[in-house]
Design an enzyme around this catalytic site. Structure first.
Site, PDB file in Angstrom:
ATOM      1  N   CYS A 150     102.845  48.539  91.209  1.00 16.00           N
ATOM      2  CA  CYS A 150     103.491  49.038  90.228  1.00 16.00           C
ATOM      3  C   CYS A 150     103.564  50.518  89.563  1.00 16.00           C
ATOM      4  O   CYS A 150     104.187  50.903  89.209  1.00 16.00           O
ATOM      5  CB  CYS A 150     102.129  48.029  89.206  1.00 16.00           C
ATOM      6  SG  CYS A 150     102.130  48.564  87.405  1.00 16.00           S
ATOM      7  N   GLY A 167     113.538  38.174  93.714  1.00 23.64           N
ATOM      8  CA  GLY A 167     112.168  37.464  93.917  1.00 23.64           C
ATOM      9  C   GLY A 167     111.042  38.488  94.803  1.00 23.64           C
ATOM     10  O   GLY A 167     111.555  39.712  95.831  1.00 23.64           O
ATOM     11  N   ASP A 201      97.982  52.495 102.021  1.00 21.82           N
ATOM     12  CA  ASP A 201      99.094  52.765 101.358  1.00 21.82           C
ATOM     13  C   ASP A 201      98.990  53.793 100.661  1.00 21.82           C
ATOM     14  O   ASP A 201      97.315  54.454 100.375  1.00 21.82           O
ATOM     15  CB  ASP A 201      99.808  52.312 101.216  1.00 21.82           C
ATOM     16  CG  ASP A 201     101.462  52.902 100.841  1.00 21.82           C
ATOM     17  OD1 ASP A 201     101.852  54.238 100.427  1.00 21.82           O
ATOM     18  OD2 ASP A 201     102.243  52.113 101.040  1.00 21.82           O
ATOM     19  N   GLY A 203      93.133  46.350 105.788  1.00 25.57           N
ATOM     20  CA  GLY A 203      92.177  45.072 106.551  1.00 25.57           C
ATOM     21  C   GLY A 203      92.378  44.031 106.414  1.00 25.57           C
ATOM     22  O   GLY A 203      93.591  43.728 106.564  1.00 25.57           O
ATOM     23  N   LEU A 214     102.311  39.426  87.589  1.00 23.70           N
ATOM     24  CA  LEU A 214     102.894  40.827  86.969  1.00 23.70           C
ATOM     25  C   LEU A 214     101.615  41.241  86.715  1.00 23.70           C
ATOM     26  O   LEU A 214     100.419  40.699  87.375  1.00 23.70           O
ATOM     27  CB  LEU A 214     102.346  39.848  85.491  1.00 23.70           C
ATOM     28  CG  LEU A 214     103.722  39.570  85.219  1.00 23.70           C
ATOM     29  CD1 LEU A 214     104.081  37.825  83.946  1.00 23.70           C
ATOM     30  CD2 LEU A 214     105.361  40.465  84.383  1.00 23.70           C
ATOM     31  N   ASP A 234      99.747  39.833  92.927  1.00 22.66           N
ATOM     32  CA  ASP A 234     100.930  38.144  93.459  1.00 22.66           C
ATOM     33  C   ASP A 234     100.973  37.620  94.404  1.00 22.66           C
ATOM     34  O   ASP A 234     101.492  37.213  95.360  1.00 22.66           O
ATOM     35  CB  ASP A 234     101.854  39.646  93.634  1.00 22.66           C
ATOM     36  CG  ASP A 234     102.505  40.828  92.725  1.00 22.66           C
ATOM     37  OD1 ASP A 234     102.259  39.934  91.389  1.00 22.66           O
ATOM     38  OD2 ASP A 234     103.554  40.928  92.492  1.00 22.66           O
ATOM     39  N   HIS A 284     103.403  47.223  55.946  1.00 20.38           N
ATOM     40  CA  HIS A 284     105.024  47.263  55.521  1.00 20.38           C
ATOM     41  C   HIS A 284     105.418  49.104  55.226  1.00 20.38           C
ATOM     42  O   HIS A 284     104.964  49.700  55.323  1.00 20.38           O
ATOM     43  CB  HIS A 284     105.113  46.938  54.022  1.00 20.38           C
ATOM     44  CG  HIS A 284     106.304  47.104  53.638  1.00 20.38           C
ATOM     45  ND1 HIS A 284     107.781  46.272  54.149  1.00 20.38           N
ATOM     46  CD2 HIS A 284     107.327  48.007  53.029  1.00 20.38           C
ATOM     47  CE1 HIS A 284     108.308  46.850  54.099  1.00 20.38           C
ATOM     48  NE2 HIS A 284     108.684  47.871  53.095  1.00 20.38           N
ATOM     49  N   GLY A 298      99.122  41.659  97.001  1.00 15.87           N
ATOM     50  CA  GLY A 298     100.389  41.739  96.086  1.00 15.87           C
ATOM     51  C   GLY A 298     101.744  41.456  97.113  1.00 15.87           C
ATOM     52  O   GLY A 298     100.807  40.534  97.674  1.00 15.87           O
TER      53      GLY A 298
HETATM   54  C1  LIG Z   1     110.909  47.806  89.649  1.00 10.50           C
HETATM   55  C2  LIG Z   1     109.746  46.671  89.965  1.00 10.50           C
HETATM   56  C3  LIG Z   1     109.361  46.413  88.068  1.00 10.50           C
HETATM   57  C4  LIG Z   1     108.408  45.551  88.133  1.00 10.50           C
HETATM   58  N1  LIG Z   1     108.176  45.749  86.402  1.00 10.50           N
HETATM   59  C5  LIG Z   1     106.952  45.480  86.009  1.00 10.50           C
HETATM   60  C6  LIG Z   1     106.652  44.803  84.560  1.00 10.50           C
HETATM   61  O1  LIG Z   1     106.894  45.704  83.732  1.00 10.50           O
HETATM   62  N2  LIG Z   1     105.473  44.529  84.405  1.00 10.50           N
HETATM   63  C7  LIG Z   1     104.469  43.269  84.823  1.00 10.50           C
HETATM   64  O2  LIG Z   1     103.543  43.333  84.446  1.00 10.50           O
HETATM   65  N3  LIG Z   1     105.039  43.686  86.214  1.00 10.50           N
HETATM   66  C8  LIG Z   1     105.990  44.344  87.269  1.00 10.50           C
HETATM   67  N4  LIG Z   1     106.412  44.478  88.329  1.00 10.50           N
HETATM   68  C9  LIG Z   1     105.502  43.835  89.291  1.00 10.50           C
HETATM   69  C10 LIG Z   1     103.926  44.885  89.395  1.00 10.50           C
HETATM   70  O3  LIG Z   1     103.909  45.288  89.914  1.00 10.50           O
HETATM   71  C11 LIG Z   1     102.874  43.204  90.390  1.00 10.50           C
HETATM   72  O4  LIG Z   1     102.704  42.162  89.747  1.00 10.50           O
HETATM   73  C12 LIG Z   1     101.596  44.117  90.365  1.00 10.50           C
HETATM   74  O5  LIG Z   1     102.336  45.367  91.125  1.00 10.50           O
HETATM   75  C13 LIG Z   1     101.315  43.093  91.443  1.00 10.50           C
HETATM   76  O6  LIG Z   1     100.078  43.830  91.177  1.00 10.50           O
HETATM   77  P1  LIG Z   1      98.995  43.034  92.928  1.00 10.50           P
HETATM   78  O7  LIG Z   1      97.952  44.162  92.843  1.00 10.50           O
HETATM   79  O8  LIG Z   1      98.743  42.191  93.032  1.00 10.50           O
HETATM   80  O9  LIG Z   1      99.646  43.884  94.051  1.00 10.50           O
HETATM   81  P2  LIG Z   1      99.816  45.134  94.735  1.00 10.50           P
HETATM   82  O10 LIG Z   1     100.451  46.524  93.360  1.00 10.50           O
HETATM   83  O11 LIG Z   1     101.342  44.983  95.438  1.00 10.50           O
HETATM   84  O12 LIG Z   1      99.392  46.770  95.048  1.00 10.50           O
HETATM   85  C14 LIG Z   1      98.898  45.551  96.864  1.00 10.50           C
HETATM   86  C15 LIG Z   1      98.291  46.981  97.059  1.00 10.50           C
HETATM   87  O13 LIG Z   1      98.090  46.556  98.672  1.00 10.50           O
HETATM   88  C16 LIG Z   1      97.889  47.317  99.323  1.00 10.50           C
HETATM   89  N5  LIG Z   1      97.700  46.456 101.494  1.00 10.50           N
HETATM   90  C17 LIG Z   1      98.583  45.317 101.379  1.00 10.50           C
HETATM   91  N6  LIG Z   1      97.784  44.601 102.282  1.00 10.50           N
HETATM   92  C18 LIG Z   1      96.502  45.459 102.493  1.00 10.50           C
HETATM   93  C19 LIG Z   1      95.809  45.137 103.626  1.00 10.50           C
HETATM   94  N7  LIG Z   1      96.432  44.519 104.707  1.00 10.50           N
HETATM   95  N8  LIG Z   1      95.567  46.319 103.897  1.00 10.50           N
HETATM   96  C20 LIG Z   1      95.072  46.882 102.096  1.00 10.50           C
HETATM   97  N9  LIG Z   1      95.748  47.214 101.675  1.00 10.50           N
HETATM   98  C21 LIG Z   1      96.503  46.659 101.736  1.00 10.50           C
HETATM   99  C22 LIG Z   1      99.288  47.580  99.035  1.00 10.50           C
HETATM  100  O14 LIG Z   1      99.174  49.012 100.495  1.00 10.50           O
HETATM  101  C23 LIG Z   1      99.319  47.873  97.888  1.00 10.50           C
HETATM  102  O15 LIG Z   1      98.270  49.196  97.456  1.00 10.50           O
HETATM  103  C24 LIG Z   1     107.177  45.228  89.092  1.00 10.50           C
HETATM  104  C25 LIG Z   1     107.863  44.537  90.044  1.00 10.50           C
HETATM  105  C26 LIG Z   1     108.180  45.258  90.316  1.00 10.50           C
HETATM  106  C27 LIG Z   1     108.813  45.989  92.417  1.00 10.50           C
END
Ligand SMILES: Cc1cc2nc3c(=O)[nH]c(=O)nc-3n(C[C@H](O)[C@H](O)[C@H](O)COP(=O)(O)OP(=O)(O)OC[C@H]3O[C@@H](n4cnc5c(N)ncnc54)[C@H](O)[C@@H]3O)c2cc1C
Length: 553
Positions: free
Chosen positions: A127, A340, A121, A202, A393, A386, A522, A232
């Site tokens: 995030c 969730g 994507d 991938g 987070l 995630d 302070h 994620g």
């Molecule tokens: C509304 C909202 C607010 C949030 N606010 C906070 C906050 O304030 N603080 C905080 O710490 N966390 C927050 N979070 C949680 C945070 O966004 C996630 O914990 C974080 O994005 C997880 O990171 P990640 O790298 O594991 O996955 P992601 O950020 O989800 O990234 C995964 C990536 O992998 C790609 N992908 C998936 N499968 C494949 C594949 N097979 N091949 C190639 N690419 C692939 C996806 O397209 C994506 O770009 C929030 C979440 C939401 C929904």
């Protein structure tokens, strides 16, 4: 008036149905911002506005696939299991360029690993594109609106505000522009440091082998000494809930009250904010929810949600969470599903390395090594963020990625998840690190040590009072015998920033008797934390004298 309902986290007990790995980004608004929805609810006229940018994973990727950078085999120099080095395209291939994958990739190239990242994507993942970043842009706006509309607050500061309003498109632009800026920064930093960005979906073909490309014709194959899965998560939507992206949505909720919506929370458990320390949760509920006339239903499940259609409102059917008896039917302008997140791990080819997912999550050990169906680590395969469900987070994902790279480059590193803070960006904010009081008491009972609690209010803090924001509490849970910090919980102005002194102390193993000797400027909000640690009654002495060297200024 505007009305919306929010389903919160713990109604996520049912098994998840994870969407297939289909990607397309839609940065337009999911509804017309200039046309609020007007509906009737219990005899009142209400209107609602929803969401700012949306991403749906419903179509195959259209992106051009870049395979030009992968044809220069290198000799993998590091061999964790002592076997003879083989020739691979890369030292490290990461699947998924969210914050977890990005953090791992940057650290890997800094450490000299030849690294590629595969993204189906846009760079930045949840995030950057639809989570932390746009939501905080919206909170910055709604926080200011809340202040401007709060007559008591303005009067206390001696300010007069004639009228406060907002431009919906302007607010949406602010959120989308920020996401674009951060996404570009991440992309540029990876390119500048030499991470190869491979576009496509991938999946794992077998040990050391990853294929990527279009969903229906992946085509390209790369080999790597080590592979990190960082794919994620996606919103978890319980059965019976129809998400139409317009009146039933899966985005952030907190801005709505500040911008004028009436909000009703629906929560399956008996208390709101169940993940936080109960005392802090109760205080937050008293301060955040009751005076703002937010309605809430606890102990109920939403079994069916039907989007608004043909002039009819959204309907939410509720049953009692314990007896399962029908309880109520709510009619609202919009429903926001916050039940969730579900891991996004379909189609990853995990069978090829004998891995069985657990409720969709990739099982890992404390070094983020992926475990096979027998519970043994699969050599050279890691999962962060995630997708492994350890701590969903952004900063945890990134810390796990860095930890893996540290291991790949020769350091035996185990990340202490208890030192990772969590924050809720309400106004005022809530933050925590370590154990809640009930968790600490349970552990103390099992392991046979004593637990004490210290508390400080924000009411005597000069900086908080200057801001007319004296409502708040900081709570320290600790061992009085040796000064170990077990948990810190804060509700108050800038709590999300204040937590780091405690999380650093836990990560470094610093004891309270030593922290007490530190000096805080302070007047600052940090003095709340200073006072909190100073009020702890620890029996042990500081570990040694602190010598303050004279500093030339
Ligand atoms: C509304 C909202 C607010 C949030 N606010 C906070 C906050 O304030 N603080 C905080 O710490 N966390 C927050 N979070 C949680 C945070 O966004 C996630 O914990 C974080 O994005 C997880 O990171 P990640 O790298 O594991 O996955 P992601 O950020 O989800 O990234 C995964 C990536 O992998 C790609 N992908 C998936 N499968 C494949 C594949 N097979 N091949 C190639 N690419 C692939 C996806 O397209 C994506 O770009 C929030 C979440 C939401 C929904």
């Amino acid at each position: 008036m505007q009305s919306s309902a929010t389903l919160s986290l713990s109604q996520s007990a049912a098994a998840s149905t994870i969407p297939k790995s289909n990607y397309t980004v839609n940065h337009s608004l999911p509804f017309s911002p200039s046309k609020p929805i007007n509906l009737r609810f219990c005899g009142l006229r209400r209107e609602a506005f929803l969401g700012f940018s949306s991403l749906s994973r419903s179509q195959p990727p259209q992106s051009k696939i870049r395979s030009d950078k992968i044809n220069s085999p290198i000799s993998a120099s590091l061999s964790a299991n002592g076997s003879a080095p083989k020739s691979f395209d890369y030292d490290l291939v990461i699947i998924g360029a969210g914050v977890g994958g990005h953090g791992a990739a940057l650290h890997a190239v800094e450490k000299g690993l030849k690294t590629a990242i595969i993204e189906g994507d846009v760079i930045g993942g949840t995030c950057v594109n639809r989570g932390c970043v746009p939501s905080k842009a919206l909170l910055a706006v709604s926080g200011r609106m809340r202040d401007l509309q709060n007559e008591h607050h303005m009067k206390a500061l001696g300010l007069q505000v004639a009228a406060a309003g907002y431009d919906r498109q302007g607010v949406a632009d602010h959120a989308n522009n920020l996401a674009t800026k951060i996404r570009n920064n991440l992309t540029n930093s990876m390119k500048a440091l030499g991470v190869d960005i491979l576009t496509g979906v991938g999946s794992i073909l077998g040990p050391h082998k990853v294929q990527y490309g279009k969903l229906d014709s992946p085509g390209n194959i790369v080999t790597a000494k080590d592979i990190i899965i960082a794919t994620g998560s996606v919103p978890f939507v319980p059965k019976g809930i129809e998400v139409d992206g317009k009146t039933v949505i899966t985005k952030f909720s907190d801005v709505y009250t500040a911008l004028g919506s009436e909000v009703t929370f629906i929560e399956a458990l008996d208390q709101l904010m169940p993940g936080f320390d109960p005392e802090i949760g109760k205080l937050a509920q008293r301060v955040l929810i009751n005076p703002r006339k937010i309605d809430y239903h606890t102990g109920v499940f939403a079994t069916k949600i039907t989007p608004a259609k043909n002039g009819k409102p959204v309907t939410i059917e509720l049953i009692d969470a314990k007896t399962k008896e029908p309880k109520d039917i709510l009619e609202v302008d919009a429903a926001l599903i916050a039940t969730g997140r579900a891991p996004f791990t379909d189609g990853l080819g995990l069978d090829s390395v004998h891995v069985e997912r657990k409720r969709g999550f990739v099982p890992v050990d404390d070094r983020m090594r992926v475990l096979d169906f027998k519970g043994d680590p699969v050599p050279h395969l890691y999962c962060i963020g995630d997708a492994n469900g350890k701590m969903m987070l952004a900063h945890a994902a990134s810390a796990q990625g860095i930890s893996v790279v540290e291991q790949l480059t020769g350091r035996d590193h185990v990340l202490n998840h208890l030192s990772i803070p969590a924050a809720c960006f309400t106004h005022p904010e809530i933050s925590m690190v370590g154990l809640t009081e009930p968790q600490a008491r349970e552990k103390a009972e099992k392991e046979g040590f004593e637990v004490s609690v210290a508390k400080t209010s924000f009411k005597a803090n000069t900086k908080a009072l200057a801001e007319n924001e004296g409502e708040g509490l900081a709570k320290l849970i600790y061992r009085p015998d040796n000064g170990e910090i077990l948990g810190v919980h804060i509700f108050g102005l800038h709590a999300a920033d204040l937590i780091h002194e405690a999380s650093n102390a836990i990560a470094l193993g610093t004891r309270i008797q030593d922290i007490k000797l530190a000096v805080h400027a302070h007047p600052t909000l940090s003095e709340v934390i200073d006072e909190l640690f100073k009020s702890a009654k620890v029996k042990a002495h500081a570990s040694g004298p602190i010598v303050n060297e004279p500093v030339a200024v």
